[in-house]
Design an enzyme around this catalytic site. Structure first.
Site, PDB file in Angstrom:
ATOM      1  NE  ARG A   1      -0.540   0.216   4.898  1.00 25.95           N
ATOM      2  CZ  ARG A   1      -1.056   0.731   5.979  1.00 25.95           C
ATOM      3  NH1 ARG A   1      -2.172   1.405   5.922  1.00 25.95           N
ATOM      4  NH2 ARG A   1      -0.466   0.574   7.138  1.00 25.95           N
TER       5      ARG A   1
ATOM      6  CE  LYS B   1       2.440   3.129   6.445  1.00 21.97           C
ATOM      7  NZ  LYS B   1       3.281   3.152   7.648  1.00 21.97           N
TER       8      LYS B   1
ATOM      9  NE  ARG C   1       7.395   5.107   4.998  1.00 17.28           N
ATOM     10  CZ  ARG C   1       7.090   3.870   5.426  1.00 17.28           C
ATOM     11  NH1 ARG C   1       6.836   3.641   6.695  1.00 17.28           N
ATOM     12  NH2 ARG C   1       7.008   2.883   4.568  1.00 17.28           N
TER      13      ARG C   1
ATOM     14  NE  ARG D   1      10.336  -1.814   3.585  1.00 18.45           N
ATOM     15  CZ  ARG D   1       9.439  -1.191   4.341  1.00 18.45           C
ATOM     16  NH1 ARG D   1       9.162  -1.662   5.545  1.00 18.45           N
ATOM     17  NH2 ARG D   1       8.802  -0.129   3.909  1.00 18.45           N
TER      18      ARG D   1
ATOM     19  CG  ASP E   1       8.107  -6.997   7.242  1.00 19.79           C
ATOM     20  OD1 ASP E   1       8.300  -7.841   8.130  1.00 19.79           O
ATOM     21  OD2 ASP E   1       7.029  -6.392   7.122  1.00 19.79           O
ATOM     22  CG  ASN E   2       7.622  -3.601   9.894  1.00 16.43           C
ATOM     23  OD1 ASN E   2       7.429  -3.333   8.712  1.00 16.43           O
ATOM     24  ND2 ASN E   2       6.684  -4.096  10.666  1.00 16.43           N
TER      25      ASN E   2
END
Ligand code: AMP
Ligand code: MG
Length: 487
Positions: A91, A111, A174, A181, A252-253
């Site tokens: 997204r 985002k 953002r 990542r 992934d974060n």
């Protein structure tokens, strides 16, 4: 439309096309700017004042692709709560890379801008509340001096998104030094193998670790791993300093740049409890406050696995070197955390007894449910009658020992007060203030509390009157016990 001051210079799009998918944001009905970050725009060299507001709303909603943008969604994988999955920007869409006048490169990403190749079953959308939340918290983090992605704008889309109820939709712009990542490396390893990992590694080194680019001829993978460890240790120590709980530390974060990324159900701790978890989906407390360093290390081990073939031809040797590096996280962390905690207490120099002093205070704070922020910030004012913890007999004994220790600081005696003020914010984005601001914003379109909260959290180290609404602990009925990521 051109964003005034923007200098797009897109490089990610020239990498192997397996790493991304060219996408266009979906058109939304009625873009309306809710928040525009002029401080950040200034830092980026963007002259948003000059731009027509309607045009900007259209750009930040994804309706207009600005000149020079080459939108793409990035592929990545990740361990989510320990389970490996192929993911990607489901997204979000990176419009391109902007180079600021001081020569820094930033991704500009939307985002909540609609579905992409990686949306799986998601709608690609975001709700207004969570986007305003990310805006508040990321700006607070930056002002606290902690590496983070930033928020340039929030635009309401004029459309409804469906979650557990109908909510106003929004798009967040953002800004990140990149969106690479740990999960991007995992994707490269799982999907493309060694060549793709190598390509990504070289790109990442050039972009984020230019001091290693001289080593590109040799085997830079181990040095890269060690550099990431250094940055992640210092990032997690910073989180621990201010009581920040990320909430979803999936691989992934975690950005390889060392910035805090992906603000979901994150929160700042009110009273001290090392087991604090706010995220409603973190049922086993995997990402609890005190687990954060161990989880970061676990995530780095997953990164190391993708790099092993590049560390040494001899697999046994490569594994040994990687393990050694990953293990160094633990002692680097302990050393760095100790230094940080001494700073929080206004202690300079090191005496072995300091460790006990720190441990004891934390024990007492946990036992007495003392506020993490206010306890440290107000230590020099001690005995402050408004802080119940300072009145307890157990605290008093500790306090006497601490006062003695401060006297042995190398600097002049008052320096400890400066040190305490520099290391302990007066204001953090307290959960109840965040929730209150979001509720009126979403329900009644009143953005004043949101704006006031943002202006309080961007000057976190300034003294405020004691009992000021942004420094006060929540009343029992105001306490927030769970946060939702709202994706
Ligand atoms: P997060 O937990 O927010 O980091 O998201 C995990 C993954 O789910 C990422 O790949 C996101 O892009 C994806 N995702 C989250 N929300 C949505 C959504 N509403 N639609 C599509 N993908 C989503
Ligand atoms: Mg994420």
């Amino acid at each position: 439309m051109k964003i005034p001051g923007v200098r797009f210079d897109n490089t990610y799009i020239h990498l192997c096309s397996d790493l991304f998918s060219k996408e266009k944001p979906e058109i939304v009905k009625a873009p309306e700017i809710i928040a525009l970050n002029s401080r950040l725009a200034l830092k980026l060299g963007l002259d948003l004042e000059k731009a027509d507001k309607k045009g900007l709303a259209s750009v930040f909603a994804g309706n207009t692709i600005p000149e020079g943008a080459e939108p793409l969604a990035q592929a990545y994988a990740g361990h989510q709560y320990g389970n490996f999955t192929m993911l990607g920007d489901g997204r979000a869409i990176v419009l391109g890379e902007h180079v600021s006048p001081d020569g820094n490169r930033y991704d500009i990403q939307l985002k909540g801008s609609g579905q992409t190749l990686y949306s799986r079953r998601g709608d690609g959308r975001a709700a207004l509340g969570p986007m305003l939340r990310e805006y508040i918290i990321s700006e607070a983090m930056d002002a606290l001096g902690i590496p983070t992605t930033r928020s340039l704008a929030v635009v309401k889309t004029g459309e409804t998104v469906i979650r557990d109820r109908r909510l106003p939709g929004a798009v967040l712009t953002r800004i990140a030094s990149s969106h690479i990542r740990i999960g991007t490396f995992q994707f490269a390893a799982a999907h493309g193998g060694l060549d793709l990992v190598k390509e990504l590694l070289i790109y990442t080194i050039n972009r984020h670790y230019p001091d290693l680019s001289d080593a590109l001829e040799d085997r830079p993978a181990l040095l890269f791993l060690k550099s990431i460890i250094k940055r992640q240790v210092s990032l997690i120590v910073e989180w621990m300093r201010v009581g920040f709980i990320h909430g979803v530390m999936n691989t992934d974060n975690m950005a390889v740049s060392g910035e805090t990324i992906d603000y979901g159900p994150c929160a700042f701790m009110d009273y001290y409890d090392p087991n604090t978890v706010y995220s409603s989906i973190d049922q086993h407390g995997r990402y609890a406050f005190l687990n954060q360093p161990a989880i970061a290390q676990w995530n780095i081990a997953r990164l190391a696995e993708t790099l092993i073939p590049l560390i040494d031809e001899d697999k046994v040797k490569a594994v040994m070197l990687a393990e050694e590096a990953v293990e160094s996280f633990s002692y680097e962390y302990i050393r760095s955390w100790g230094h940080m905690m001494r700073g929080k207490l206004g202690i300079t120099g090191y005496e072995p007894e300091d460790d006990k002093l720190i441990k004891k205070l934390l024990e007492l704070m946990q036992q007495e449910k003392a506020d993490y922020t206010n306890t440290f910030r107000n230590l020099p004012l001690n005995i402050l009658p408004e802080i119940p913890f300072f009145q307890s007999a157990c605290f008093y004994e500790w306090y006497a020992a601490w006062k003695e220790r401060i006297k042995r600081n190398i600097q002049e005696e008052e320096f400890y007060e400066t040190l305490i003020k520099e290391n302990n914010p007066a204001v953090i984005p307290r959960n109840h203030k965040v929730e209150q601001a979001l509720e009126v914003a979403v329900k009644s379109g009143n953005y004043e509390p949101f704006e006031e909260l943002v202006s309080a959290v961007i000057t976190p180290y300034e003294d405020r009157e004691f009992g000021d609404e942004y420094t006060k602990e929540p009343l029992p009925q105001e306490k927030v016990s769970a946060t939702f990521c709202g994706t």
